[in-house]
Design a protein around this motif. Structure first.
Motif, PDB file in Angstrom:
ATOM      1  N   LYS A  92      99.118  80.932  68.584  1.00  0.00           N
ATOM      2  CA  LYS A  92      98.339  80.272  67.537  1.00  0.00           C
ATOM      3  C   LYS A  92      99.036  78.969  67.177  1.00  0.00           C
ATOM      4  CE  LYS A  92      96.635  84.672  65.719  1.00  0.00           C
ATOM      5  NZ  LYS A  92      95.288  84.499  66.281  1.00  0.00           N
ATOM      6  N   THR A  93      98.851  77.975  68.015  1.00  0.00           N
ATOM      7  CA  THR A  93      99.456  76.657  67.815  1.00  0.00           C
ATOM      8  C   THR A  93      98.344  75.653  67.543  1.00  0.00           C
ATOM      9  OG1 THR A  93      99.458  76.377  70.219  1.00  0.00           O
ATOM     10  CG2 THR A  93     101.505  77.102  69.199  1.00  0.00           C
ATOM     11  N   GLY A  94      97.831  75.711  66.313  1.00  0.00           N
ATOM     12  CA  GLY A  94      96.697  74.867  65.974  1.00  0.00           C
ATOM     13  C   GLY A  94      95.393  75.546  66.321  1.00  0.00           C
ATOM     14  N   LYS A  95      95.304  76.080  67.504  1.00  0.00           N
ATOM     15  CA  LYS A  95      94.173  76.893  67.925  1.00  0.00           C
ATOM     16  C   LYS A  95      94.700  77.956  68.879  1.00  0.00           C
ATOM     17  CE  LYS A  95      93.038  73.682  71.694  1.00  0.00           C
ATOM     18  NZ  LYS A  95      91.976  72.837  72.289  1.00  0.00           N
TER      19      LYS A  95
ATOM     20  N   LEU B  62     104.101  72.467  63.016  1.00  0.00           N
ATOM     21  CA  LEU B  62     102.684  72.475  62.696  1.00  0.00           C
ATOM     22  C   LEU B  62     102.426  73.132  61.354  1.00  0.00           C
ATOM     23  CD1 LEU B  62     101.151  73.391  66.191  1.00  0.00           C
ATOM     24  CD2 LEU B  62     101.335  71.133  65.116  1.00  0.00           C
ATOM     25  N   LYS B  63     101.266  72.872  60.815  1.00  0.00           N
ATOM     26  CA  LYS B  63     100.875  73.361  59.494  1.00  0.00           C
ATOM     27  C   LYS B  63     100.996  74.874  59.378  1.00  0.00           C
ATOM     28  CE  LYS B  63      97.155  72.660  56.136  1.00  0.00           C
ATOM     29  NZ  LYS B  63      95.811  72.034  55.938  1.00  0.00           N
ATOM     30  N   GLY B  64     100.678  75.597  60.452  1.00  0.00           N
ATOM     31  CA  GLY B  64     100.738  77.048  60.420  1.00  0.00           C
ATOM     32  C   GLY B  64     102.124  77.626  60.566  1.00  0.00           C
TER      33      GLY B  64
ATOM     34  N   VAL C 291      96.272  69.155  68.808  1.00  0.00           N
ATOM     35  CA  VAL C 291      95.870  69.440  67.434  1.00  0.00           C
ATOM     36  C   VAL C 291      95.430  68.154  66.752  1.00  0.00           C
ATOM     37  CG1 VAL C 291      97.399  71.431  67.188  1.00  0.00           C
ATOM     38  CG2 VAL C 291      98.230  69.160  66.578  1.00  0.00           C
ATOM     39  N   SER C 292      94.590  68.301  65.723  1.00  0.00           N
ATOM     40  CA  SER C 292      94.245  67.149  64.902  1.00  0.00           C
ATOM     41  C   SER C 292      95.487  66.711  64.135  1.00  0.00           C
ATOM     42  CB  SER C 292      93.110  67.493  63.938  1.00  0.00           C
ATOM     43  OG  SER C 292      93.485  68.567  63.104  1.00  0.00           O
TER      44      SER C 292
ATOM     45  N   ASP D 129      96.126  65.996  61.141  1.00  0.00           N
ATOM     46  CA  ASP D 129      96.444  66.587  59.853  1.00  0.00           C
ATOM     47  C   ASP D 129      97.211  67.901  59.985  1.00  0.00           C
ATOM     48  OD1 ASP D 129      93.935  67.689  60.880  1.00  0.00           O
ATOM     49  OD2 ASP D 129      93.871  68.815  59.008  1.00  0.00           O
ATOM     50  N   GLN D 130      97.233  68.490  61.200  1.00  0.00           N
ATOM     51  CA  GLN D 130      98.004  69.711  61.446  1.00  0.00           C
ATOM     52  C   GLN D 130      99.482  69.420  61.704  1.00  0.00           C
ATOM     53  OE1 GLN D 130      96.683  73.019  61.439  1.00  0.00           O
ATOM     54  NE2 GLN D 130      95.031  71.889  60.446  1.00  0.00           N
TER      55      GLN D 130
END
Length: 435
Positions: free
Chosen positions: A138-141, A243-245, A273-274, A276-277
Motif C-alpha cells: 500500500k504505497t499510495g495505491k 508517503l502520507k500513509g 503517487v499524486s 499531495d501524498q
C-alpha cells in the motif's frame, strides 16, 4: 377522461424496447434535484482540477531554505521549485524536501514488511517462494511487488500476545542479532529454524531437522536471520521517500512533473503517487551524511546513580520511541540520555555539522541538560549557552568542522541531574564541502 394513474406504455419493436412517460410524472422536486446534482458535480470537478498544488520547503547544502510549489524533479535528482524566488539546484546541492503544513506520519503500525535498510512497506503478504517475497504493498495505491528475501528483515502482521509496547519491541527486533529465522505465533509461541515458504495459506519452516507447517493466520511476526541479510545498496545520489500513509521507500531514481511523483525502488518496483501524498523526500549520497548511518568511534555514558546504563539510539529517542521535538516527528537522528558522549571520525571533506537538538517531547518541564560540540576535544561556540529544558523550543546547531578529525556530541547533566534527561539530536548530519 384522463387520469394521473395511467401506467406508462411499453412497446416492443423488434429486439428493442420503447418507453413512453407522461410529463406529469416528472415532478418539480425531481427536476430540481437533477439540476442541482449536475451543477454541483461540475463545480466540484472544476474546483478539484483548479485546487492549489501543495507547497514544499527545500533545504540546501549551504544551509538556506526556500518554499514554493514543486514544479519538477528530473532524472538526475535536480529539482525546480517555483515561488517568489524560483530555485533550480542540482541533486548534489539539495538535502531535503518537506511538504508544508503536512504532519509527518509515524512509521506503519499494522501489517508491513521491514527491509534491512529500514524501508517500511505497509501491505499484506501474497507468498514466499525460493528467494522472493511477493506482497500487496500500500504505497499510495495497492500494488503487487516482489522483494528479494535477502533484503527482508521483518514480516510484521500483528503483535503477539503478551507484548505491551509493540513499537518498542518491533524496534528491538530490527536491531537484535539473530543467527536463525524466528517465527512468533499470535499466541506467543516461538519457532526457530529456516523459513522455507509461505504458500496456500501456510508457512513452512524447517526446525530441528523437521519441516513444520503452520497456518499463516496464526503467525504474528517473522524475524529473519540477520547474518544472511544483504541490504540493498544504491550508488550515487538517491532518495528516501516518506508517503502520507507512513510508507518509507529508498529510491534509485525519482521524477516529478509537478503533479505526479514517480520513483523506482531499489528492488526494481515502481511507485507513482499524486504530489499531495509526498510528505518528505531526502537526497542521500550527495552533500549530506546522517550521523545515525555512521558507526561511532566511541560512546561513553556516565551514570548519575550507580547501576544505571543508557545506550545511544539510532533514529530514535533513548526511550526507544520515535524522535519528537517541538511537536514534530523526525525519522533521522541520535537519541541519548544524560550524561553521554558520542564520538565520530570525520572525513576530510566534511564542512559542517547540522542538527536540531532539544529535550524529547516525552519529558516534562523538569527535564534539563547541557550540550557541547567538541572538535578534536575542543569545545566549539554554538552561539548560545547550550542549556536545554523541557519547556523550551529545540535549538538549531550549525558548526563549522572543516579540518577536524574527530567530532564529539556531549550531553551533560542539567539542573536536576539526570531527571528526564532524554535528549535528541534530530537530523544530525555532516555536510560535505561543495567543490
Amino acid at each position: 377522461m384522463k387520469t394521473r394513474s395511467k401506467k406508462p406504455e411499453t412497446r416492443k419493436e423488434g429486439s428493442s424496447f420503447r418507453f413512453s412517460f407522461s410529463a406529469s410524472y416528472i415532478s418539480f422536486p425531481i427536476v430540481f434535484f437533477l439540476f442541482w446534482f449536475l451543477v454541483s458535480h461540475f463545480w466540484f470537478s472544476q474546483a478539484a482540477d483548479n485546487s492549489a498544488p501543495p507547497t514544499f520547503t527545500l533545504t540546501l547544502c549551504d544551509g538556506t531554505t526556500a518554499s514554493g510549489p514543486l514544479e519538477q524533479i528530473d532524472d538526475h535528482w535536480s529539482v525546480r521549485l517555483g515561488g517568489a524566488k524560483p530555485l533550480q539546484p542540482s541533486g548534489m546541492q539539495v538535502i531535503a524536501l518537506r511538504q508544508d503544513k503536512a504532519p509527518f506520519p509515524s512509521r506503519p503500525k499494522s501489517e508491513q514488511v521491514i527491509l534491512a535498510n529500514g524501508d517500511r512497506l505497509p501491505g499484506s503478504i501474497r507468498e514466499l517462494t525460493g528467494d522472493r517475497l511477493r506482497m500487496n504493498a500500500k504505497t499510495g495505491k495497492d500494488t503487487d511487488v516482489t522483494v528479494p528475501l535477502s533484503s527482508v528483515s521483518i514480516i510484521w502482521v500483528t503483535a503477539p500476545d503478551g507484548i505491551d509496547r509493540p513499537d518498542r519491541w518491533r524496534r528491538r527486533l530490527t536491531e537484535e542479532r539473530r543467527s536463525r529465522d524466528r517465527v512468533y505465533l499470535r499466541n506467543g509461541d516461538i519457532i526457530e529454524g529456516i523459513v522455507n515458504s509461505i504458500t496456500g495459506g501456510n508457512l513452512k519452516i524447517e526446525s530441528a531437522k523437521k519441516e513444520i507447517s503452520v497456518p499463516f493466520q496464526k503467525v504474528a511476526v517473522i524475524a529473519f536471520n540477520r547474518e544472511l541479510l544483504r541490504p540493498l545498496q544504491p550508488k550515487g545520489v538517491h532518495g528516501r521517500l516518506v508517503l502520507k500513509g507512513g510508507a518509507r521507500l529508498t529510491l534509485a531514481s525519482g521524477v516529478s512533473d509537478g503533479r505526479i511523483f514517480t520513483g523506482k525502488t531499489l528492488y526494481g518496483g515502481e511507485v507513482s503517487v499524486s504530489l499531495d501524498q509526498v510528505i518528505a523526500l531526502d537526497w542521500l549520497g550527495g552533500c549530506a551524511m546522517y550521523l545515525s548511518d555512521l558507526k561511532p568511534r566511541a560512546y561513553h555514558f556516565r551514570s548519575y546513580f550507580e547501576g544505571m546504563d543508557w545506550p545511544y539510539v539510532k533514529d530514535g529517542s533513548a526511550a526507544e520511541t520515535g524522535i519528537r521535538l517541538g511537536g514534530r516527528l523526525f525519522d533521522k537522528g541520535v537519541g541519548v540520555h544524560t550524561s553521554s558522549q558520542v564520538t565520530y571520525a570525520l572525513d576530510k571533506d566534511a564542512g559542517w555539522l547540522e542538527a536540531l537538538v532539544g529535550m524529547d517531547d516525552l519529558v516534562g518541564k523538569e527535564g534539563t541538560a547541557r550540550i557541547q560540540v567538541l572538535l578534536d576535544g575542543k569545545a566549539q561556540s554554538l552561539g548560545w549557552d547550550g542549556k536545554l529544558n523541557g519547556s523550551a523550543k529545540p535549538a538549531f546547531v550549525r558548526v563549522a568542522i572543516k579540518g577536524a578529525k574527530e567530532l564529539t556530541l556531549v550531553t551533560g547533566f542539567g539542573d536536576f541531574g539526570d531527571v528526564q534527561g532524554y535528549v535528541d539530536w534530530a537530523e544530525a548530519r555532516l555536510i560535505t564541502n561543495q567543490k
